[in-house]
Design a protein around this motif. Structure first.
Motif, PDB file in Angstrom:
ATOM      1  N   SER A  64      47.514  34.798  39.065  1.00 47.47           N
ATOM      2  CA  SER A  64      47.745  36.241  39.126  1.00 47.47           C
ATOM      3  C   SER A  64      46.894  36.865  40.224  1.00 47.47           C
ATOM      4  CB  SER A  64      47.389  36.893  37.783  1.00 47.47           C
ATOM      5  OG  SER A  64      45.985  37.028  37.657  1.00 47.47           O
TER       6      SER A  64
ATOM      7  N   GLN B  21      42.683  41.805  38.874  1.00 49.78           N
ATOM      8  CA  GLN B  21      43.035  43.010  38.125  1.00 49.78           C
ATOM      9  C   GLN B  21      41.858  43.467  37.280  1.00 49.78           C
ATOM     10  OE1 GLN B  21      46.131  40.649  36.035  1.00 49.78           O
ATOM     11  NE2 GLN B  21      45.347  41.623  34.194  1.00 49.78           N
TER      12      GLN B  21
ATOM     13  N   LYS C  20      43.238  48.933  37.687  1.00 53.18           N
ATOM     14  CA  LYS C  20      44.239  48.509  38.670  1.00 53.18           C
ATOM     15  C   LYS C  20      44.771  47.124  38.300  1.00 53.18           C
ATOM     16  CE  LYS C  20      44.951  49.022  43.548  1.00 53.18           C
ATOM     17  NZ  LYS C  20      44.413  49.084  44.867  1.00 53.18           N
ATOM     18  N   SER C  21      46.101  46.991  38.218  1.00 53.69           N
ATOM     19  CA  SER C  21      46.688  45.740  37.751  1.00 53.69           C
ATOM     20  C   SER C  21      46.916  44.710  38.851  1.00 53.69           C
ATOM     21  CB  SER C  21      48.011  46.005  37.032  1.00 53.69           C
ATOM     22  OG  SER C  21      48.917  46.608  37.935  1.00 53.69           O
ATOM     23  N   THR C  22      46.840  45.119  40.104  1.00 57.85           N
ATOM     24  CA  THR C  22      47.061  44.190  41.209  1.00 57.85           C
ATOM     25  C   THR C  22      46.107  44.507  42.349  1.00 57.85           C
ATOM     26  OG1 THR C  22      49.416  44.105  40.665  1.00 57.85           O
ATOM     27  CG2 THR C  22      48.779  43.283  42.818  1.00 57.85           C
TER      28      THR C  22
ATOM     29  N   CYS D 248      36.284  42.720  37.590  1.00 59.51           N
ATOM     30  CA  CYS D 248      37.705  42.398  37.599  1.00 59.51           C
ATOM     31  C   CYS D 248      37.880  40.932  37.209  1.00 59.51           C
ATOM     32  CB  CYS D 248      38.325  42.661  38.974  1.00 59.51           C
ATOM     33  SG  CYS D 248      37.716  41.570  40.267  1.00 59.51           S
TER      34      CYS D 248
ATOM     35  N   ARG E 189      40.745  37.331  37.414  1.00 59.41           N
ATOM     36  CA  ARG E 189      41.938  36.679  37.952  1.00 59.41           C
ATOM     37  C   ARG E 189      42.339  35.599  36.962  1.00 59.41           C
ATOM     38  NH1 ARG E 189      42.326  32.728  43.108  1.00 59.41           N
ATOM     39  NH2 ARG E 189      41.424  31.371  41.556  1.00 59.41           N
TER      40      ARG E 189
END
Length: 173
Positions: free
Chosen positions: A4, A7, A11-13, A68, A70
């Motif tokens: 992925s 995130q 923020k998701s991306t 964040c 990953r």
């Protein structure tokens, strides 16, 4: 295998460039702070796959964090503990390697003018293993700690490896 983007709750991306920019911004808010950049990975074996979560946390001592994750999904059950621990560390090493000398220098240069006033920057690799007598991972401690040291990052194991054992862990379920 599925990887992925980075995130977090806001923020998701995110690309790694965006992650690095957030870390820079966080540190620039208080260049006199004591900062720790911590990277660690945890995993969970599920019925048909294994999930690996790598956490990146920038902490200013006494003044909050920005973090964040990953996610990496392997489409099989990884039941061998050594293989899983080793893969966790490989994912941590991969993220650490994205912090090139140039990027680390950018972070250090934020606090450098203030080191005589207590400002600091350190980088840690959190490994989800422990040395306790009852810990199944204790036989891997020397090997994994040596790998982390070999890439110039201060290794932390349980109970001091909270990015792997606590933060990343909560997203593996």
């Amino acid at each position: 295998m599925y990887i992925s983007p980075f995130q977090n709750l806001q923020k998701s991306t995110m690309s790694f460039e965006e992650v690095f920019h957030h870390i820079l911004e966080f540190m620039e808010l208080n260049p006199k702070g004591k900062f720790k950049l911590m990277v660690g990975t945890d995993s969970q074996v599920h019925k048909f796959h294994t999930i690996f979560i790598t956490g990146i946390v920038i902490q200013q001592e006494g003044n909050g964090v920005w973090a964040c994750i990953r996610k990496v999904l392997i489409p099989r059950k990884m039941t061998h503990l050594h293989e899983r621990i080793s893969y966790e560390l490989s994912l941590t090493e991969e993220i650490v390697s994205l912090f090139t000398e140039d990027r680390k220098n950018q972070l250090i240069n934020i606090v450098l003018p203030n080191i005589y006033e207590g400002a600091a920057f350190t980088m840690e690799g959190h490994i989800d293993i422990g040395a306790g007598k009852r810990n199944k991972t204790r036989e891997f401690v020397k090997e994994m700690v040596a790998r982390m040291e070999s890439i110039g990052v201060e290794p932390k194991i349980k109970p001091n490896a909270f990015v792997a054992s606590s933060y990343a862990n909560r997203y593996t379920k």
